[in-house]
Scaffold this active site. Structure first.
Site, PDB file in Angstrom:
ATOM      1  N   SER A 166       0.798  -1.222   0.000  1.00 40.07           N
ATOM      2  CA  SER A 166       0.000   0.000   0.000  1.00 40.07           C
ATOM      3  C   SER A 166       0.833   1.276   0.000  1.00 40.07           C
ATOM      4  CB  SER A 166      -0.957   0.007   1.194  1.00 40.07           C
ATOM      5  OG  SER A 166      -0.247  -0.198   2.395  1.00 40.07           O
ATOM      6  N   HIS A 219      -5.647  -3.359  -2.409  1.00 46.19           N
ATOM      7  CA  HIS A 219      -5.419  -2.287  -3.395  1.00 46.19           C
ATOM      8  C   HIS A 219      -5.506  -2.776  -4.841  1.00 46.19           C
ATOM      9  CE1 HIS A 219      -4.334   0.842  -0.534  1.00 46.19           C
ATOM     10  NE2 HIS A 219      -3.846  -0.150   0.192  1.00 46.19           N
ATOM     11  N   LYS A 243     -12.095   0.434  -1.218  1.00 45.55           N
ATOM     12  CA  LYS A 243     -11.192   1.172  -2.107  1.00 45.55           C
ATOM     13  C   LYS A 243     -11.819   1.237  -3.514  1.00 45.55           C
ATOM     14  CE  LYS A 243      -7.380  -0.073   0.930  1.00 45.55           C
ATOM     15  NZ  LYS A 243      -7.432   1.078   1.817  1.00 45.55           N
TER      16      LYS A 243
HETATM   17  C1  LIG Z   1      -3.339  -3.523   2.272  1.00 43.81           C
HETATM   18  C2  LIG Z   1      -4.532  -3.179   3.108  1.00 43.81           C
HETATM   19  N1  LIG Z   1      -5.207  -4.174   3.700  1.00 43.81           N
HETATM   20  C3  LIG Z   1      -6.292  -3.925   4.448  1.00 43.81           C
HETATM   21  C4  LIG Z   1      -6.758  -2.649   4.638  1.00 43.81           C
HETATM   22  C5  LIG Z   1      -7.939  -2.416   5.505  1.00 43.81           C
HETATM   23  O1  LIG Z   1      -9.085  -2.204   4.758  1.00 43.81           O
HETATM   24  P1  LIG Z   1     -10.296  -1.378   5.363  1.00 43.81           P
HETATM   25  O2  LIG Z   1     -10.013   0.056   5.100  1.00 43.81           O
HETATM   26  O3  LIG Z   1     -11.486  -1.895   4.660  1.00 43.81           O
HETATM   27  O4  LIG Z   1     -10.314  -1.674   6.823  1.00 43.81           O
HETATM   28  C6  LIG Z   1      -6.107  -1.594   4.031  1.00 43.81           C
HETATM   29  C7  LIG Z   1      -6.650  -0.238   4.211  1.00 43.81           C
HETATM   30  O5  LIG Z   1      -6.353   0.760   4.300  1.00 43.81           O
HETATM   31  C8  LIG Z   1      -4.944  -1.855   3.237  1.00 43.81           C
HETATM   32  O6  LIG Z   1      -4.276  -0.852   2.671  1.00 43.81           O
END
Ligand SMILES: Cc1ncc(COP(=O)(O)O)c(C=O)c1O
Length: 436
Positions: free
Chosen positions: A219, A247, A278
């Protein structure tokens, strides 16, 4: 420290150690007495000041979405290069209409955890649709992607097990590993040789179960792991493999199913986790996999069992968004076009687009998704650059430790298919000026 009783309501200043300042003393009153005690949160003053001193204090702004490419702060409009709404679906008319209809049909809140009475038809429909889309036997919807990672990891491994985790994995994967109480073995980012050494050093007698966890698209870096080789290792060392496609869902792969699809390894992954928040423009998370995996998680993932279900409206919105992802692949193609246009231009300007030391990890996969990091190094400098971009009407966040490793502070550009060539050119021009 115990409360000091006060005689006749008189304020008494406690004797404090030299480490505690007078400002840390608070008065607490009840009906008859006034008691004075040390503020148990006093340490936060020092620690927050430390964040300030290191340029690490976060600001909680209130933004107003103008459209998929613009945001407003304090009455000023900026081009938004900081959203994960990669396909511009958060305000798509079909998505909004689905949420409205579901709120009318089911009410707003789910009302309970899914196993009690919180699982509504909207959740069941979305789970069936996600399983169909991902090509898996089943899927499970959880309140967030974060909850999906926490619950899944801790349900798959526990004491006596071992989990192998990429050093740059998302916080939700890291916390899931810690929460599981399994032994956690962190391998250098993308360094599969190190992972293999760790796997080989753990005989079956030392670990009841093994699990490898990785983001499919990191990310803060926008890069992808060598997934086919990860699958080989998982198979050779009898390990489960969990891949977080947060992502990549909707963005990567011929059909938008993620990096696993793009790399042809979907059938080799034990658990594919993703978020609805997202590219799908909604909120919630899910796990896709075999029927027995989903059955196990529905029974054992604590963030599923002991948390109120996602709102039915967000489930319905995500389902509508999925329909748009399928019906309008041009959104994904436009996003890739934007990615290539931007990375080419920034490379020519000489900006460093990766913090990864290639000499240690070998070749990296090309960036596939919508995230482009511009590596700056120093936190203060990254903040200054972000401020100068903001002066030019461009909103690009500075990402600092602990979100990224020390010395790799960066600007993190998130692209959307809604960014027009003109908007991208504004960003490139600004970064060109700032590079000098
Ligand atoms: C790689 C990754 N996994 C999981 C999440 C968590 O997702 P959520 O925003 O739905 O809690 C994020 C969120 O920002 C993320 O970047």
């Amino acid at each position: 420290m115990a409360d000091k009783p006060i005689d006749g309501g008189r304020r008494i200043r406690a004797l404090v150690s030299t480490a505690l300042k007078p400002a840390t003393i608070v008065d607490m009153k009840d009906n008859s007495n006034v008691a004075t005690r040390l503020d148990p949160l006093a340490w936060l003053d020092d620690d927050l000041a430390q964040l300030d001193a290191n340029s690490l204090r976060r600001e909680r702004r209130v933004g107003r979405r103008v459209d998929a490419a613009h945001i407003e702060f304090d009455g000023r409009k900026y081009v938004n290069f900081a959203s994960n709404d990669y396909l511009g679906l958060a305000d798509h008319p079909r998505v909004v209409a689905a949420a409205e209809a579901a709120a009318r049909e089911h009410g707003w809140g789910a009302g309970a955890s899914p196993l009690v009475t919180g699982r509504h038809a909207a959740h069941a429909r979305l789970e069936a649709r996600l399983a169909e889309f991902m090509g898996t036997e089943a899927a499970l919807v959880l309140p967030t992607g974060f909850a999906a990672n926490l619950g899944t990891i801790a349900a798959l491994v526990g004491r006596g097990d071992i989990v192998f985790s990429d050093a740059l994995n998302h916080a939700s994967l890291i916390d899931g590993c810690r929460l599981s109480r399994a032994t956690v073995s962190v391998y250098d980012h993308n360094n599969l040789e190190e992972l293999e050494r760790q796997l080989a050093a753990t005989p079956s007698s030392m670990a009841r179960r093994r699990l490898i966890v990785t983001d499919s698209l990191f990310s803060m870096d926008g890069q992808t792991p060598r997934l086919a080789e990860l699958c080989d290792l998982a198979e050779r060392y009898d390990a489960m493999l969990l891949v977080d496609e947060a992502h990549a869902l909707g963005v990567v792969g011929p059909n938008g199913r993620g990096v696993c699809e793009a790399m042809g390894v979907e059938g080799r992954i034990s658990a594919r986790v993703a978020t609805l928040s997202k590219a799908l423009g909604s909120s919630g998370g899910f796990v896709a996999g075999s029927a027995k995996l989903i059955e196990w998680l529905a029974n054992r993932a604590r963030s599923y069992v002991f948390s109120t279900a996602a709102t039915p409206a967000s489930a319905a919105a995500a389902m509508a968004a999925l329909d748009v992802v399928i019906a309008e692949p041009q959104r994904r193609l436009q996003l890739h076009d934007n990615l290539l246009r931007l990375t080419d231009a920034l490379s020519i300007l000489g900006w460093r687009l990766s913090a990864v030391d290639r000499s240690r990890v070998g070749d990296l996969q090309p960036t596939l998704g919508a995230i482009v990091p511009v590596i700056v190094g120093d936190s203060r400098q990254a903040l200054d650059l972000a401020a100068q971009l903001a002066e030019r009407g461009l909103w690009v966040p500075a990402i600092r430790p602990p979100t990224v490793p020390v010395g790799t502070a960066r600007l993190r550009i998130s692209l959307s298919c809604a960014h027009t060539p003109d908007l991208l050119a504004r960003l490139v021009t600004a970064l060109g000026e700032l590079a000098n």
